[in-house]
Design a protein around this motif. Sequence first.
Motif, PDB file in Angstrom:
ATOM      1  N   ALA A  55     -54.921   8.074  21.112  1.00  0.00           N
ATOM      2  CA  ALA A  55     -53.501   8.463  21.116  1.00  0.00           C
ATOM      3  C   ALA A  55     -53.242   9.552  20.073  1.00  0.00           C
ATOM      4  O   ALA A  55     -52.461  10.470  20.283  1.00  0.00           O
ATOM      5  N   THR A  56     -53.954   9.436  18.920  1.00  0.00           N
ATOM      6  CA  THR A  56     -53.762  10.429  17.856  1.00  0.00           C
ATOM      7  C   THR A  56     -55.070  10.637  17.105  1.00  0.00           C
ATOM      8  O   THR A  56     -55.903   9.717  17.029  1.00  0.00           O
ATOM      9  N   THR A  68     -57.698  13.930  23.160  1.00  0.00           N
ATOM     10  CA  THR A  68     -56.333  13.415  23.018  1.00  0.00           C
ATOM     11  C   THR A  68     -55.363  14.238  23.871  1.00  0.00           C
ATOM     12  O   THR A  68     -55.645  15.392  24.209  1.00  0.00           O
ATOM     13  N   GLU A  71     -48.885  18.070  23.248  1.00  0.00           N
ATOM     14  CA  GLU A  71     -47.848  18.971  23.755  1.00  0.00           C
ATOM     15  C   GLU A  71     -48.059  20.320  23.062  1.00  0.00           C
ATOM     16  O   GLU A  71     -48.311  20.372  21.848  1.00  0.00           O
ATOM     17  N   GLN A  90     -49.301  19.145  19.362  1.00  0.00           N
ATOM     18  CA  GLN A  90     -48.980  17.880  18.684  1.00  0.00           C
ATOM     19  C   GLN A  90     -49.398  16.706  19.566  1.00  0.00           C
ATOM     20  O   GLN A  90     -49.120  16.690  20.774  1.00  0.00           O
ATOM     21  N   ASP A  91     -50.122  15.730  18.946  1.00  0.00           N
ATOM     22  CA  ASP A  91     -50.400  14.498  19.712  1.00  0.00           C
ATOM     23  C   ASP A  91     -49.306  13.497  19.383  1.00  0.00           C
ATOM     24  O   ASP A  91     -48.234  13.879  18.893  1.00  0.00           O
ATOM     25  N   GLN A  92     -49.532  12.215  19.560  1.00  0.00           N
ATOM     26  CA  GLN A  92     -48.448  11.241  19.361  1.00  0.00           C
ATOM     27  C   GLN A  92     -48.028  11.090  17.908  1.00  0.00           C
ATOM     28  O   GLN A  92     -46.961  10.571  17.625  1.00  0.00           O
ATOM     29  N   ALA A  93     -48.861  11.554  16.963  1.00  0.00           N
ATOM     30  CA  ALA A  93     -48.517  11.309  15.556  1.00  0.00           C
ATOM     31  C   ALA A  93     -48.614  12.538  14.659  1.00  0.00           C
ATOM     32  O   ALA A  93     -47.933  12.609  13.645  1.00  0.00           O
ATOM     33  N   ARG A 117     -47.915  19.721  28.634  1.00  0.00           N
ATOM     34  CA  ARG A 117     -48.868  18.774  28.047  1.00  0.00           C
ATOM     35  C   ARG A 117     -50.271  19.034  28.602  1.00  0.00           C
ATOM     36  O   ARG A 117     -50.437  19.390  29.767  1.00  0.00           O
TER      37      ARG A 117
END
Length: 696
Positions: A55-56, A68, A71, A90-93, A117
């Motif tokens: 996820a990150t 990963t 965006e 940017q990933d989720q974090a 994305r």
Amino acid sequence: MAGRPESLFSLFGSLEALPGIGPKLAKTLGDAGVTKPRDLLFTLPHSLVDRRPVATVRDCPAGTTVTTEVEVLRHFRAARAGAPSRVLVQDQAVELTLVFFRSSEKWLEKQLPVGERRVVSGKLDLFDGKAQIVHPDYILPITDAPELPRFEPVYPLTGGLTQKVMAKALGSVVQTLPDLAEWIDPGMVKKEAWPTWRQALGAAHAPQTLADVAPDAAARARLAYDELLAHQLTLALARRQARRGKGRATRGDGHIAQQVLQALPYQPTGAQTRAISEIHADMVKPLKMNRLLQGDVGSGKTLVALMALIAAVESGGQGVMMAPTEILARQHLESLAPLCADAGLVIEVLTGRDKGAERARKLGALAAGEIHILLGTHAVFQKDVEFHDLRLVIIDEQHRFGVAQRMELGSKGQAVDILVMTATPIPRSLALAQYGDMDVSILDEKPPGRQPIKTALISGERLDEVVAHLKRAVEDGRQAYWVCPLVEESERSDLQSAEERFRSLRAIFGEGVCGLVHGQLSSAEKDAAMADFVAGRSRVLVATTVIEVGVNVPNASIMVIERAESFGLAQLHQLRGRVGRGSAASTCLLMYQPPLTETGERRLKILRDSEDGFRIAEEDLSIRGAGDMIGTAQSGLPKFRIADLERQSDLMAIAQSDARVLLEMDPDLTSPRGVAARALLWLMEQDRAIRLISVG
């Protein structure tokens, strides 16, 4: 026999028929030994890239490969010519930067449109404390993400090849693999839970976890076994061929042997007695003997050889023993002549040095049967050397004949028995790979009276102490060898040369005390130096490794080996075996140049702590690997693409017994499993074996 099965044709076609491989890459692959789809197929991945998505990347260590979903936030053009372009995502974090050198802005905007994305995969780095990926391996729209392999195989590459090209080409070979009938014993397949050949290749090229690229993974173990089985079938066929050759029953009555044994000052060891009876049992059969006598330094192979030669003479024939060097041939003569004389046997030596009338005399006596036992170098196999009735050929050491050369020797037409001797203890797996076509006798005891040898490691910085110690020993009447790695000083190397060391020791000890032997001297010079040392006229013999095998001077009790770290373990063990042959306590000094590497230190300590050649050989194998250990070039050792002789020696032993059993049950390989085994031999390019079935 019919030619290659049609089912294998595609594997032996052109590489250029594969997707992504044109003439240039085909040439690159060819230079690396990959010339057809079959070779590519047996080039297995050596590791894996884990592309499972996270996820990150926040907690991922730098240097690892990450995958990963991100965006795309914004693009930064290259600030100047040669500078990289950057894309902030940017990933989720966390935010991270994708870095590109020499990429067009247009292409980047198409691949990574702002606001959309993408799934990116590549090696994570830190730059100024911020996460970045330089040239991601993959940039995919979210819809294509399932196509990304979770675990991607990593292949050994050669110039111009990429992992993607390898994967693509191999993908097409694996997809079109033929279904081949099973050649492994069904019980073995079941016991090991092995996949079929086709499934094994599929799995080996599409590993799902790190365990799948380990040698003991089921798919890999099966493919390794295929290779070993093909090799052992070839050896078993060679062995059968050697035995088929009409041998002759050579049965001695023991009257000369008894005389010689009674004249010995000691009793033969149990191992010697066992080996002698194994050899005699082979010789009395009407089949050709093809046996290896393997014995550690000083285990008494020469006596066993003599007993075999005597059996040939007792039955009315002749025997010949071939040594690798003239020094050794003449030394065999010195040690055997007294025993032969007492028993009324005529023994002679023939080398390249025999010329003119002397050579003619020996050849005449040999053809008339007046010489019973002939010793010599490979000169004994020249065309004009004719025997009256040759029954036994003994090949001593060093030629390390491969199977092909042994087959050649056996095919000289005479129904001769062949005994190969080696003083190099070989680990079981290598012995099976190299000598699997032969029956083996092992001498694993030392004759009584052989002295243990004290071995010490000493830094080359203490040279003066060593020389002083040697001077005292020489004054006490002892003799010593001093072994150097090179013959002359050379620009390229600081290894001490024999010539140079000889001059420096002669200056210290005085004229006549030191002798010199190396490979670049003429035979006459070498013999003269050896004769002086044997007679005790010279006390210190400076030498290169020409004295490695067989030289026997009982009064020599000190062995100094300079730059010991530059020698192989087996070689050091052989050299050490030149002392400890008399009644005096013996010493071997291993001089090394500090600092030693960890491996160098481990190797020398094994030698210091053990005199067991077989243990030393096993250790040597685990440190250096099979090829280096025997020196693959001259060893006759097969080159395996998948099988690992160090780690899979148990499979080699099973393959040997399986191959022999299969040929006993199905000598012409015509049963369903036999026909499958023929396909295996074609697949593994064992053409020689295939010819042997045809003549079978």
